[in-house]
Design a protein around this motif. Sequence first.
Motif, PDB file in Angstrom:
ATOM      1  N   GLN A  29     -18.629  -9.147  -0.233  1.00  0.00           N
ATOM      2  CA  GLN A  29     -17.857 -10.361  -0.412  1.00  0.00           C
ATOM      3  C   GLN A  29     -16.561 -10.209   0.374  1.00  0.00           C
ATOM      4  O   GLN A  29     -16.248  -9.132   0.862  1.00  0.00           O
ATOM      5  CB  GLN A  29     -17.569 -10.623  -1.893  1.00  0.00           C
ATOM      6  CG  GLN A  29     -16.926  -9.450  -2.620  1.00  0.00           C
ATOM      7  CD  GLN A  29     -17.052  -9.563  -4.125  1.00  0.00           C
ATOM      8  OE1 GLN A  29     -18.090  -9.970  -4.624  1.00  0.00           O
ATOM      9  NE2 GLN A  29     -16.020  -9.181  -4.837  1.00  0.00           N
ATOM     10  N   ASP A  30     -15.834 -11.299   0.546  1.00  0.00           N
ATOM     11  CA  ASP A  30     -14.665 -11.274   1.422  1.00  0.00           C
ATOM     12  C   ASP A  30     -13.554 -10.374   0.889  1.00  0.00           C
ATOM     13  O   ASP A  30     -12.862  -9.726   1.660  1.00  0.00           O
ATOM     14  CB  ASP A  30     -14.130 -12.691   1.614  1.00  0.00           C
ATOM     15  CG  ASP A  30     -15.082 -13.534   2.463  1.00  0.00           C
ATOM     16  OD1 ASP A  30     -15.890 -12.940   3.189  1.00  0.00           O
ATOM     17  OD2 ASP A  30     -15.012 -14.770   2.385  1.00  0.00           O
ATOM     18  N   VAL A 113     -18.872 -15.173  13.845  1.00  0.00           N
ATOM     19  CA  VAL A 113     -18.956 -13.738  13.557  1.00  0.00           C
ATOM     20  C   VAL A 113     -19.576 -13.551  12.178  1.00  0.00           C
ATOM     21  O   VAL A 113     -19.311 -14.321  11.252  1.00  0.00           O
ATOM     22  CB  VAL A 113     -17.543 -13.106  13.574  1.00  0.00           C
ATOM     23  CG1 VAL A 113     -17.580 -11.680  13.028  1.00  0.00           C
ATOM     24  CG2 VAL A 113     -16.965 -13.121  14.974  1.00  0.00           C
ATOM     25  N   HIS A 114     -20.399 -12.516  12.036  1.00  0.00           N
ATOM     26  CA  HIS A 114     -20.868 -12.079  10.722  1.00  0.00           C
ATOM     27  C   HIS A 114     -20.162 -10.759  10.424  1.00  0.00           C
ATOM     28  O   HIS A 114     -20.499  -9.728  11.015  1.00  0.00           O
ATOM     29  CB  HIS A 114     -22.379 -11.880  10.712  1.00  0.00           C
ATOM     30  CG  HIS A 114     -23.165 -13.119  11.026  1.00  0.00           C
ATOM     31  ND1 HIS A 114     -23.137 -14.233  10.215  1.00  0.00           N
ATOM     32  CD2 HIS A 114     -23.978 -13.432  12.062  1.00  0.00           C
ATOM     33  CE1 HIS A 114     -23.909 -15.174  10.736  1.00  0.00           C
ATOM     34  NE2 HIS A 114     -24.421 -14.710  11.866  1.00  0.00           N
ATOM     35  N   PRO A 115     -19.189 -10.758   9.523  1.00  0.00           N
ATOM     36  CA  PRO A 115     -18.422  -9.530   9.283  1.00  0.00           C
ATOM     37  C   PRO A 115     -19.207  -8.429   8.597  1.00  0.00           C
ATOM     38  O   PRO A 115     -18.801  -7.266   8.633  1.00  0.00           O
ATOM     39  CB  PRO A 115     -17.274 -10.012   8.392  1.00  0.00           C
ATOM     40  CG  PRO A 115     -17.799 -11.242   7.719  1.00  0.00           C
ATOM     41  CD  PRO A 115     -18.700 -11.897   8.728  1.00  0.00           C
ATOM     42  N   ARG A 116     -20.338  -8.787   7.983  1.00  0.00           N
ATOM     43  CA  ARG A 116     -21.060  -7.783   7.208  1.00  0.00           C
ATOM     44  C   ARG A 116     -22.488  -7.550   7.687  1.00  0.00           C
ATOM     45  O   ARG A 116     -23.284  -6.944   6.955  1.00  0.00           O
ATOM     46  CB  ARG A 116     -21.066  -8.193   5.731  1.00  0.00           C
ATOM     47  CG  ARG A 116     -19.676  -8.239   5.117  1.00  0.00           C
ATOM     48  CD  ARG A 116     -19.718  -8.621   3.653  1.00  0.00           C
ATOM     49  NE  ARG A 116     -19.948 -10.039   3.428  1.00  0.00           N
ATOM     50  CZ  ARG A 116     -18.994 -10.959   3.407  1.00  0.00           C
ATOM     51  NH1 ARG A 116     -17.743 -10.627   3.651  1.00  0.00           N
ATOM     52  NH2 ARG A 116     -19.276 -12.223   3.159  1.00  0.00           N
ATOM     53  N   ARG A 161     -23.196  -6.308  14.794  1.00  0.00           N
ATOM     54  CA  ARG A 161     -22.326  -6.662  13.675  1.00  0.00           C
ATOM     55  C   ARG A 161     -20.875  -6.866  14.129  1.00  0.00           C
ATOM     56  O   ARG A 161     -20.314  -6.079  14.883  1.00  0.00           O
ATOM     57  CB  ARG A 161     -22.369  -5.550  12.630  1.00  0.00           C
ATOM     58  CG  ARG A 161     -21.390  -5.715  11.475  1.00  0.00           C
ATOM     59  CD  ARG A 161     -21.571  -4.591  10.490  1.00  0.00           C
ATOM     60  NE  ARG A 161     -20.575  -4.641   9.434  1.00  0.00           N
ATOM     61  CZ  ARG A 161     -20.596  -3.867   8.351  1.00  0.00           C
ATOM     62  NH1 ARG A 161     -21.558  -2.973   8.188  1.00  0.00           N
ATOM     63  NH2 ARG A 161     -19.655  -3.965   7.438  1.00  0.00           N
ATOM     64  N   GLY A 162     -20.291  -7.955  13.648  1.00  0.00           N
ATOM     65  CA  GLY A 162     -18.874  -8.197  13.846  1.00  0.00           C
ATOM     66  C   GLY A 162     -18.480  -8.749  15.196  1.00  0.00           C
ATOM     67  O   GLY A 162     -17.291  -8.998  15.429  1.00  0.00           O
ATOM     68  N   TYR A 185     -25.665 -11.151   1.944  1.00  0.00           N
ATOM     69  CA  TYR A 185     -24.716 -12.233   2.150  1.00  0.00           C
ATOM     70  C   TYR A 185     -23.801 -11.830   3.297  1.00  0.00           C
ATOM     71  O   TYR A 185     -22.722 -11.287   3.080  1.00  0.00           O
ATOM     72  CB  TYR A 185     -23.916 -12.524   0.882  1.00  0.00           C
ATOM     73  CG  TYR A 185     -23.195 -13.855   0.947  1.00  0.00           C
ATOM     74  CD1 TYR A 185     -23.915 -15.045   0.845  1.00  0.00           C
ATOM     75  CD2 TYR A 185     -21.831 -13.925   1.135  1.00  0.00           C
ATOM     76  CE1 TYR A 185     -23.286 -16.269   0.931  1.00  0.00           C
ATOM     77  CE2 TYR A 185     -21.185 -15.146   1.220  1.00  0.00           C
ATOM     78  CZ  TYR A 185     -21.916 -16.317   1.119  1.00  0.00           C
ATOM     79  OH  TYR A 185     -21.289 -17.531   1.214  1.00  0.00           O
ATOM     80  N   PRO A 186     -24.231 -12.062   4.544  1.00  0.00           N
ATOM     81  CA  PRO A 186     -23.537 -11.518   5.711  1.00  0.00           C
ATOM     82  C   PRO A 186     -22.173 -12.122   5.991  1.00  0.00           C
ATOM     83  O   PRO A 186     -21.371 -11.538   6.704  1.00  0.00           O
ATOM     84  CB  PRO A 186     -24.501 -11.827   6.865  1.00  0.00           C
ATOM     85  CG  PRO A 186     -25.310 -12.974   6.390  1.00  0.00           C
ATOM     86  CD  PRO A 186     -25.456 -12.799   4.912  1.00  0.00           C
ATOM     87  N   GLY A 187     -21.894 -13.289   5.409  1.00  0.00           N
ATOM     88  CA  GLY A 187     -20.637 -13.964   5.713  1.00  0.00           C
ATOM     89  C   GLY A 187     -20.679 -14.597   7.086  1.00  0.00           C
ATOM     90  O   GLY A 187     -21.338 -14.095   7.998  1.00  0.00           O
TER      91      GLY A 187
END
Length: 229
Positions: A29-30, A113-116, A161-162, A185-187
């Motif tokens: 999660q964020d 971007v997917h932060p996770r 990633r990222g 939940y990749p964000g």
Amino acid sequence: MLATRFTSLIAIMVMISSLAYASDPDPLQDFCVGVNDSKASVFVNGMICKDPKTVTGDDFFFSGLNRPGNITSPVGSKLTQVFVDKMPGLNTLGISLVRIDYEPNGGLNPPHVHPRASEIIVVMEGTLYAGFVTTNSKDPNIRNKLFARILYPGDVYVFPRGLIHFQMNVGETKAVAFASLNSQYPGVITLANSLFGSGPPIDPRVLARGFQFDNTVVRDLQSRLWMQN
């Protein structure tokens, strides 16, 4: 002496191994603000597990990826996400799935971007221009370098990633792609939405200087309705 050195080496290896296992897990999660209050509600990095006795096959099921998404958004694309909020059985498995529909001649999954999670995409229909950009590396040969190419049905592309990445339909017919990500939940951080559609708005002077825009351009962008695709 040799035995003593061997024993010391084993001890150091055990200590390093212990530190490695003690590291924090990847966030799901964020943010997770610490609360020093025994009466506070429970918030976990992920989802609380359901009682196994009440689990059914429906918890591991999702239906609908065969149906086209509504691509009448401002960017001409629609994402149908199968994240843990849609399929509870994904919790702790570290995987998720997305269907992406693109309108002809320019349907866009905007730079994001997917932060996770890293992402791998396979094209089912149409022709996509897809790519990603590297970070501000110290090596000028790979600093902010674009890796991109045209994709056709059956082609596969990966986005690390990222890193900022995108896809655009460059064909005259609709396009469809499926993407898999290694997070439940990749964000998603859509750059335009986050920078120009934040609430409250970022001080226009920050964006004007950062993007080398005029303040009036920034204010115009901030006045627009930034919608998720």
